[in-house]
Design a protein around this motif. Structure first.
Motif, PDB file in Angstrom:
ATOM      1  N   THR A  31       9.844   4.389 -19.158  1.00 50.12           N
ATOM      2  CA  THR A  31      10.398   4.355 -17.813  1.00 50.12           C
ATOM      3  C   THR A  31      10.177   2.961 -17.240  1.00 50.12           C
ATOM      4  OG1 THR A  31      10.520   5.538 -15.705  1.00 50.12           O
ATOM      5  CG2 THR A  31       8.308   5.139 -16.566  1.00 50.12           C
ATOM      6  N   ARG A  39      15.580   5.854  -8.231  1.00 50.35           N
ATOM      7  CA  ARG A  39      15.963   7.269  -8.324  1.00 50.35           C
ATOM      8  C   ARG A  39      15.118   8.200  -7.457  1.00 50.35           C
ATOM      9  NH1 ARG A  39      19.703   8.767 -12.541  1.00 50.35           N
ATOM     10  NH2 ARG A  39      20.403   6.798 -13.399  1.00 50.35           N
ATOM     11  N   CYS A 116       6.168  24.343  -3.354  1.00 55.80           N
ATOM     12  CA  CYS A 116       6.227  23.306  -2.311  1.00 55.80           C
ATOM     13  C   CYS A 116       6.463  23.876  -0.923  1.00 55.80           C
ATOM     14  CB  CYS A 116       7.309  22.297  -2.660  1.00 55.80           C
ATOM     15  SG  CYS A 116       7.091  21.598  -4.295  1.00 55.80           S
ATOM     16  N   ARG A 155       8.686  12.104 -19.121  1.00 57.60           N
ATOM     17  CA  ARG A 155       9.070  11.161 -18.059  1.00 57.60           C
ATOM     18  C   ARG A 155       9.895  11.822 -16.946  1.00 57.60           C
ATOM     19  NH1 ARG A 155      13.863   7.278 -20.563  1.00 57.60           N
ATOM     20  NH2 ARG A 155      15.345   8.932 -21.002  1.00 57.60           N
ATOM     21  N   GLY A 222      15.611  19.005 -13.466  1.00 61.26           N
ATOM     22  CA  GLY A 222      15.603  18.032 -12.372  1.00 61.26           C
ATOM     23  C   GLY A 222      16.902  17.908 -11.623  1.00 61.26           C
ATOM     24  N   ASN A 223      17.973  17.706 -12.357  1.00 59.87           N
ATOM     25  CA  ASN A 223      19.254  17.455 -11.706  1.00 59.87           C
ATOM     26  C   ASN A 223      19.765  18.673 -10.940  1.00 59.87           C
ATOM     27  OD1 ASN A 223      22.394  16.723 -11.796  1.00 59.87           O
ATOM     28  ND2 ASN A 223      21.108  14.900 -11.922  1.00 59.87           N
ATOM     29  N   ASN A 260      11.667  13.497  -3.121  1.00 58.64           N
ATOM     30  CA  ASN A 260      12.490  12.402  -3.641  1.00 58.64           C
ATOM     31  C   ASN A 260      13.190  11.760  -2.444  1.00 58.64           C
ATOM     32  OD1 ASN A 260      14.822  10.985  -4.603  1.00 58.64           O
ATOM     33  ND2 ASN A 260      14.672  12.088  -6.546  1.00 58.64           N
TER      34      ASN A 260
HETATM   35  N1  COA Z   1      12.703   6.882 -16.456  1.00 56.88           N
HETATM   36  C1  COA Z   1      13.841   6.440 -17.010  1.00 56.88           C
HETATM   37  N2  COA Z   1      14.878   7.257 -17.302  1.00 56.88           N
HETATM   38  C2  COA Z   1      14.737   8.556 -17.001  1.00 56.88           C
HETATM   39  C3  COA Z   1      13.568   9.086 -16.401  1.00 56.88           C
HETATM   40  C4  COA Z   1      12.524   8.178 -16.147  1.00 56.88           C
HETATM   41  N3  COA Z   1      11.366   8.575 -15.580  1.00 56.88           N
HETATM   42  N4  COA Z   1      13.737  10.418 -16.228  1.00 56.88           N
HETATM   43  C5  COA Z   1      14.949  10.721 -16.671  1.00 56.88           C
HETATM   44  N5  COA Z   1      15.569   9.612 -17.161  1.00 56.88           N
HETATM   45  C6  COA Z   1      16.905   9.477 -17.757  1.00 56.88           C
HETATM   46  C7  COA Z   1      17.400  10.783 -18.355  1.00 56.88           C
HETATM   47  O1  COA Z   1      16.898  10.959 -19.660  1.00 56.88           O
HETATM   48  C8  COA Z   1      18.896  10.569 -18.337  1.00 56.88           C
HETATM   49  O2  COA Z   1      19.235   9.753 -19.429  1.00 56.88           O
HETATM   50  P1  COA Z   1      20.619   9.982 -20.228  1.00 56.88           P
HETATM   51  O3  COA Z   1      21.700   9.736 -19.217  1.00 56.88           O
HETATM   52  O4  COA Z   1      20.543   8.962 -21.312  1.00 56.88           O
HETATM   53  O5  COA Z   1      20.574  11.396 -20.707  1.00 56.88           O
HETATM   54  C9  COA Z   1      19.107   9.754 -17.067  1.00 56.88           C
HETATM   55  O6  COA Z   1      17.842   9.176 -16.723  1.00 56.88           O
HETATM   56  C10 COA Z   1      19.635  10.580 -15.916  1.00 56.88           C
HETATM   57  O7  COA Z   1      18.851  11.763 -15.826  1.00 56.88           O
HETATM   58  P2  COA Z   1      18.980  12.772 -14.621  1.00 56.88           P
HETATM   59  O8  COA Z   1      18.003  13.879 -14.815  1.00 56.88           O
HETATM   60  O9  COA Z   1      20.422  13.150 -14.434  1.00 56.88           O
HETATM   61  O10 COA Z   1      18.529  11.812 -13.419  1.00 56.88           O
HETATM   62  P3  COA Z   1      18.471  12.098 -11.909  1.00 56.88           P
HETATM   63  O11 COA Z   1      19.217  11.076 -11.168  1.00 56.88           O
HETATM   64  O12 COA Z   1      18.770  13.534 -11.587  1.00 56.88           O
HETATM   65  O13 COA Z   1      16.932  11.842 -11.572  1.00 56.88           O
HETATM   66  C11 COA Z   1      14.984  13.166 -11.104  1.00 56.88           C
HETATM   67  C12 COA Z   1      15.929  12.650 -12.172  1.00 56.88           C
HETATM   68  C13 COA Z   1      13.953  14.059 -11.752  1.00 56.88           C
HETATM   69  C14 COA Z   1      14.301  11.984 -10.456  1.00 56.88           C
HETATM   70  C15 COA Z   1      15.808  13.944 -10.072  1.00 56.88           C
HETATM   71  O14 COA Z   1      16.671  14.856 -10.721  1.00 56.88           O
HETATM   72  C16 COA Z   1      14.987  14.702  -9.081  1.00 56.88           C
HETATM   73  O15 COA Z   1      14.254  14.137  -8.307  1.00 56.88           O
HETATM   74  N6  COA Z   1      15.171  16.035  -9.035  1.00 56.88           N
HETATM   75  C17 COA Z   1      14.551  16.884  -8.067  1.00 56.88           C
HETATM   76  C18 COA Z   1      13.132  17.054  -8.404  1.00 56.88           C
HETATM   77  C19 COA Z   1      12.417  17.800  -7.363  1.00 56.88           C
HETATM   78  O16 COA Z   1      12.622  17.610  -6.194  1.00 56.88           O
HETATM   79  N7  COA Z   1      11.532  18.677  -7.805  1.00 56.88           N
HETATM   80  C20 COA Z   1      10.629  19.364  -7.007  1.00 56.88           C
HETATM   81  C21 COA Z   1      11.283  20.287  -6.054  1.00 56.88           C
HETATM   82  S1  COA Z   1      10.058  20.883  -4.999  1.00 56.88           S
END
Ligand code: COA
Length: 333
Positions: A31, A39, A116, A155, A222-223, A260
């Motif tokens: 990462t 993000r 949460c 990650r 996550g998404n 987030n």
């Molecule tokens: N560092 C770098 N890349 C990462 C990563 C990290 N820490 N985590 C995920 N990725 C990559 C993924 O593997 C994916 O790669 P790919 O396109 O090659 O498959 C890409 O980033 C996009 O992943 P995605 O899951 O679609 O990203 P996102 O924009 O949704 O961000 C979170 C991921 C987890 C940050 C986001 O989904 C999130 O915050 N979700 C809500 C979480 C939450 O609120 N949880 C608690 C609720 S109480």
């Protein structure tokens, strides 16, 4: 006979000393500081020491809340803790351990599990106990050692969560102007697989298989969670504001769950909140689950932004899935 209302009279919080920043995470998983910041908005999270448990952090937050309420410990007649990372799965409850460490004995104490949303769920329970006349001074605490269920090789989750605790005293009053105005709490179990810690539990009791497959760690879609969080948080706020005939510009402090920055921004924009109204701590604490909302309230209290009588809107979302919102004025000093 005059009606009894529940009033939010004090706040306290605790964040452990050790800090895990994005650069440190770069050494642990594939990462980057840039990716995490863009993000999620998170820069650092606090991580409890190995021998520092959920109850220890809870006690520190409770001590501050009790001191700031001006009440003696003897006046507290109910202790409730919201946590998904209890000291033990599941006896004794973390609320019982916190009560004992605080020297509060022979008082009802129990935990709730609403992830949460836990702290706002506790507000609804405290309000009901007080309005029914059953209790007078309720100590509520959200405390999480989330690092104990995070897989630091995943990650997708390890960048998000941190440890900490936040507590409040909710007291009976006959003054309606000091009352917690409204709490909405809800759930939809059909989304249970969005956020889950598979073990230990009756489905997967502790075993070598649990450890080999890492079932003791939090798993998250996550998404999908992101999209549902924005939708649910926004709708929840619209409902509670409409129900109480309050406009968003009347809110002094909008305190959303700190999961987030992009979720908070999307909800804030949809509801037309100004930046000054939105409380943000996700950059320094990450997502501390049930401790997130009270830690954020404590931050504006300690920085002098939160004043007696200020109207707050709390809005949270979490595993279950659960969600909750609350409209209340701060009645601390
Ligand atoms: N560092 C770098 N890349 C990462 C990563 C990290 N820490 N985590 C995920 N990725 C990559 C993924 O593997 C994916 O790669 P790919 O396109 O090659 O498959 C890409 O980033 C996009 O992943 P995605 O899951 O679609 O990203 P996102 O924009 O949704 O961000 C979170 C991921 C987890 C940050 C986001 O989904 C999130 O915050 N979700 C809500 C979480 C939450 O609120 N949880 C608690 C609720 S109480």
């Amino acid at each position: 006979m005059s009606k009894t209302y529940a009033s939010f009279v004090s706040i306290g919080a605790y964040a452990p000393e050790k800090i895990l920043d994005n650069k440190m995470l770069e050494e642990m998983v594939d990462t980057s500081d840039e990716w995490i910041t863009k993000r999620t908005g998170i820069k650092t999270r606090h991580i409890a020491a190995d021998n520092e448990y959920t109850s220890d952090m809870g006690v520190k937050a409770c001590e501050k809340a009790i001191e700031r309420s001006g009440l003696s410990k003897e006046a507290i007649d109910l202790v409730m803790c919201a946590t998904v990372t209890p000291d033990y799965f599941n006896m004794p409850s973390t609320a019982c351990i916190i009560s004992d460490k605080l020297g509060i004995h022979n008082v009802q104490a129990f935990d709730i599990s609403a992830a949460c949303s836990g702290f706002v769920y506790l507000l609804s329970i405290a309000k009901a106990f007080i309005e029914s006349g059953m209790k007078k001074n309720v100590l509520i605490v959200g405390s999480e050692k989330f690092s104990s269920i995070v897989d630091y090789s995943d990650r997708g989750t390890c960048i998000l969560f941190g440890d900490g605790a936040g507590a409040a005293i909710i007291s009976a009053t006959s003054d309606k102007t000091k009352a917690i105005m409204d709490v909405h709490a809800s759930a939809d179990g059909s989304y249970g697989d969005f956020l889950v810690t598979p073990a230990p539990g009756s489905v997967h009791p502790a075993s070598q298989k649990v450890l080999d497959e890492g079932l003791n760690f939090v798993k998250m879609k996550g998404n999908e969670t992101f999209k549902l969080a924005v939708k649910t948080l926004t709708q929840d706020v619209k409902n509670i504001l409409k129900h109480n005939a309050i406009e968003s510009h009347q809110i002094k402090h909008f305190v959303p769950h700190q999961a987030n920055y992009r979720i908070i921004k999307a909800v804030g924009d949809a509801l037309k909140f100004d930046d000054e109204q939105i409380v943000l701590t996700v950059d320094k604490y990450g997502n501390t689950s049930a401790a997130s909302i009270p830690m954020a309230i404590n931050d504006i209290y300690e920085s002098g932004r939160l004043k007696t009588g200020d109207l707050m809107l709390l809005d949270t979302f979490g595993g279950g899935l659960t969600w909750a919102s609350a409209l209340l004025t701060f009645q601390g000093k």
